[in-house]
Scaffold this active site. Structure first.
Site, PDB file in Angstrom:
ATOM      1  N   LYS A  43     -73.355  65.795  -5.287  1.00 62.55           N
ATOM      2  CA  LYS A  43     -71.818  66.362  -5.736  1.00 62.55           C
ATOM      3  C   LYS A  43     -71.326  64.759  -6.299  1.00 62.55           C
ATOM      4  CE  LYS A  43     -70.181  69.208  -2.630  1.00 62.55           C
ATOM      5  NZ  LYS A  43     -69.525  69.970  -2.026  1.00 62.55           N
ATOM      6  N   ASP A 103     -77.062  53.000  -2.439  1.00 64.01           N
ATOM      7  CA  ASP A 103     -76.624  52.138  -0.910  1.00 64.01           C
ATOM      8  C   ASP A 103     -77.217  51.959  -0.441  1.00 64.01           C
ATOM      9  OD1 ASP A 103     -74.474  51.323   0.844  1.00 64.01           O
ATOM     10  OD2 ASP A 103     -74.078  53.818   1.851  1.00 64.01           O
ATOM     11  N   ASP A 159     -66.636  61.113  -2.778  1.00 63.78           N
ATOM     12  CA  ASP A 159     -66.006  61.738  -2.095  1.00 63.78           C
ATOM     13  C   ASP A 159     -65.864  60.723  -0.554  1.00 63.78           C
ATOM     14  OD1 ASP A 159     -68.202  62.107  -1.340  1.00 63.78           O
ATOM     15  OD2 ASP A 159     -67.403  63.625   0.076  1.00 63.78           O
TER      16      ASP A 159
HETATM   17  P1  IMP Z   1     -77.078  56.519  -0.346  1.00 64.94           P
HETATM   18  O1  IMP Z   1     -77.584  55.459   1.430  1.00 64.94           O
HETATM   19  O2  IMP Z   1     -78.121  55.202  -1.564  1.00 64.94           O
HETATM   20  O3  IMP Z   1     -78.538  56.871   0.166  1.00 64.94           O
HETATM   21  O4  IMP Z   1     -76.090  56.790  -1.081  1.00 64.94           O
HETATM   22  C1  IMP Z   1     -76.592  58.044  -0.640  1.00 64.94           C
HETATM   23  C2  IMP Z   1     -75.250  58.707  -0.792  1.00 64.94           C
HETATM   24  O5  IMP Z   1     -73.838  58.240   0.130  1.00 64.94           O
HETATM   25  C3  IMP Z   1     -74.771  58.415  -2.274  1.00 64.94           C
HETATM   26  O6  IMP Z   1     -75.415  59.296  -3.701  1.00 64.94           O
HETATM   27  C4  IMP Z   1     -73.172  58.876  -2.201  1.00 64.94           C
HETATM   28  O7  IMP Z   1     -72.453  60.119  -2.594  1.00 64.94           O
HETATM   29  C5  IMP Z   1     -72.850  58.462  -0.852  1.00 64.94           C
HETATM   30  N1  IMP Z   1     -72.294  56.825  -1.312  1.00 64.94           N
HETATM   31  C6  IMP Z   1     -72.479  55.887  -0.750  1.00 64.94           C
HETATM   32  N2  IMP Z   1     -71.441  54.895  -0.535  1.00 64.94           N
HETATM   33  C7  IMP Z   1     -70.348  56.133  -1.058  1.00 64.94           C
HETATM   34  C8  IMP Z   1     -69.356  54.901  -0.717  1.00 64.94           C
HETATM   35  O8  IMP Z   1     -68.727  53.979  -0.777  1.00 64.94           O
HETATM   36  N3  IMP Z   1     -68.025  55.950  -0.775  1.00 64.94           N
HETATM   37  C9  IMP Z   1     -68.870  57.527  -1.109  1.00 64.94           C
HETATM   38  N4  IMP Z   1     -69.792  57.631  -1.301  1.00 64.94           N
HETATM   39  C10 IMP Z   1     -70.866  56.926  -0.777  1.00 64.94           C
HETATM   40 MG    MG Z   2     -71.436  61.967  -1.738  1.00 65.67          MG
END
Ligand code: IMP
Ligand code: MG
Length: 175
Positions: A43, A103, A159
């Protein structure tokens, strides 16, 4: 807005708007005339995507995919699953993926692999926020708005436990 959660503004509306404007100008150089397929990851990307595409003054199409990786707020990412798939045909299209924040990189890496099985003409990634210090999987992010510190951020679509997406600024949660 919420008196129980301690948070401080990291980026104001103006700073976000400035980052979005700069991204739009780069994207215009690459995609004007190419009718790209813009795919928002739900989202978190919905507000960023809405602001960004209104600064892109050329034909494009929009679709959404909903992915889930975080099982709970602040938990480390596990396997990524598609919870709502897109409907557009990706074959031979210039695909531009819009993400709120990269992230660990797990979500984006999964989506790039998935999209590539569908034979697009090109796939590029545009994120508003990049948290490179947390990377677990190497991913090439083609367009980054703001490089952020290793903090948990909320607001402007992001979020914490489904809360705070509606805040117009980006905040740091203090633990
Ligand atoms: P990934 O760790 O790169 O796979 O991140 C996946 C998802 O985690 C992102 O699309 C965000 O929705 C969520 N996310 C990562 N870091 C944050 C943060 O600091 N705040 C809120 N959501 C986060
Ligand atoms: Mg998220």
């Amino acid at each position: 807005m919420n008196t129980d959660t301690k948070m401080s503004v990291l980026y104001t509306r103006e700073e976000i708007d400035d980052a979005v404007k700069k991204l739009a100008s780069k994207l215009t150089s690459t995609y004007a005339g190419k009718n790209p397929l813009v795919i928002g990851i739900l989202k978190g990307s919905f507000i960023f995507l809405a602001d960004l595409i209104r600064r892109l003054n050329f034909p494009l199409e929009i679709d959404f995919i909903r992915l889930s990786s975080y099982k709970d707020a602040r938990e480390s990412p596990g396997n990524v699953t598609i919870t709502n798939n897109m409907t557009a045909d990706v074959r031979d299209r210039h695909v531009l993926v819009i993400e709120d924040i990269v992230d660990s990189g797990v979500t984006i890496a999964f989506l790039i692999d998935y999209l590539k099985t569908k034979n697009p003409e090109s796939v590029r990634i545009c994120c508003l926020l990049d948290k490179p210090s947390r990377r677990q999987v190497p991913v090439k992010v083609d367009y980054t708005g703001l490089t952020v510190p290793d903090k948990f951020l909320v607001g402007y679509g992001l979020d914490w436990d489904e809360k705070f997406r509606n805040l117009p600024e980006i905040y740091c949660l203090e633990d």
